[in-house]
Write a protein that holds these residues in place. Structure first.
Motif, mmCIF file in Angstrom:
data_model
loop_
_atom_site.group_PDB
_atom_site.id
_atom_site.type_symbol
_atom_site.label_atom_id
_atom_site.label_comp_id
_atom_site.label_asym_id
_atom_site.label_seq_id
_atom_site.Cartn_x
_atom_site.Cartn_y
_atom_site.Cartn_z
ATOM 1 N N SER A 1 5.843 -4.863 7.979
ATOM 2 C CA SER A 1 4.408 -4.963 8.282
ATOM 3 C C SER A 1 3.576 -4.340 7.174
ATOM 4 O O SER A 1 2.551 -4.881 6.753
ATOM 5 N N TYR B 1 -4.555 -9.262 10.677
ATOM 6 C CA TYR B 1 -4.318 -9.859 9.360
ATOM 7 C C TYR B 1 -5.278 -11.030 9.122
ATOM 8 O O TYR B 1 -5.759 -11.236 7.996
ATOM 9 N N ARG C 1 1.923 -0.111 13.621
ATOM 10 C CA ARG C 1 3.137 -0.805 13.182
ATOM 11 C C ARG C 1 3.725 -0.058 11.990
ATOM 12 O O ARG C 1 3.227 -0.142 10.885
ATOM 13 N N HIS D 1 3.729 -6.536 4.140
ATOM 14 C CA HIS D 1 2.940 -7.752 4.368
ATOM 15 C C HIS D 1 1.450 -7.473 4.159
ATOM 16 O O HIS D 1 0.745 -8.246 3.491
#
Length: 232
Positions: free
Chosen positions: A91, A66, A86, A94
């Motif tokens: 996740s 990220y 993930r 996000h």
């Protein structure tokens, strides 16, 4: 098309590069976040065309994926597809909320990945954003005027709610591409609340009914929805 693949597993990178090469995609492989950022410097390959897409694996050895994405965004507006193992909803939400153009969970189908690569590359192509994001879309008998938020079918206006229009416009700008439910909820409702899923189903049903085209929006079981462009 030139693509930057950020992947620390050489075996995975080699196999994927071979598949992409068969489809005319030239791959530059970066094994870490630092290598990826260096590859994106404008003077790294001055004689080469810019990258059309960055395929970014989030499980990198040197930096959090990220964080690498944030640094990439500061350097370039090149479309980025996040790739990760993930699979949890938080996740994915996000990553999309950070501004990723798409998010793919391993293991993925290479055909779907290719479709997503081509879709985001078209969105990032010079001059294309202006025509798709600012003007209008025609999908068979369906005419969508994005600036005026108007929709008509065979010339007959169709009254949609704000969210119905936002949902239709999102799917229509990338016909044939599967949108995950979490991605639609994030982009249309600006939330990651799982309870919105039922609201999404209601809006899809309403769109099918109002447009009188039940086959226009296809349910991809266990994944999400895609718009199936009707024949002219």
């Amino acid at each position: 098309m030139r693509l930057l693949l950020v992947e620390d597993d050489d075996h995975v990178a080699a196999a994927l590069s071979a598949v992409l090469a068969r489809h005319g995609i030239r791959v530059v492989h970066a094994r870490s976040g630092e290598e990826a950022l260096r590859a994106l410097l404008p003077d790294t390959a001055p004689d080469q065309p810019p990258f059309a897409v960055v395929l970014l694996d989030l499980g990198l050895p040197d930096q959090d994926g990220y964080e690498v994405f944030g640094k990439i965004r500061k350097r370039t507006g090149t479309p980025v597809i996040m790739v990760t193992a993930r699979s949890d909803v938080r996740s994915r939400i996000h990553g999309l909320n950070l501004g990723a153009d798409d998010y793919v969970v391993k293991p993925y189908d290479t055909g779907e990945l290719l479709a997503r690569i081509h879709a985001v590359s078209r969105r990032g192509a010079p001059g294309e954003t202006a025509t798709t994001a600012c003007d209008e879309l025609r999908l068979g008998p369906v005419h969508i005027e994005l600036p005026n938020r108007r929709v008509s079918v065979d010339g007959t206006p169709v009254q949609l709610t704000r969210k119905e229009f936002d949902l239709l416009a999102l799917l229509a700008q990338r016909p044939g591409v599967v949108f995950r439910r979490e991605q639609i909820i994030s982009e249309v409702w600006r939330t990651s609340w799982e309870g919105t899923g039922r609201t999404l189903e209601v809006h899809v049903a309403s769109l099918r009914s109002k447009l009188r085209m039940p086959a226009l929006i296809e349910t991809v079981r266990g994944v999400g929805y895609r718009l199936v462009a009707p024949a002219p």
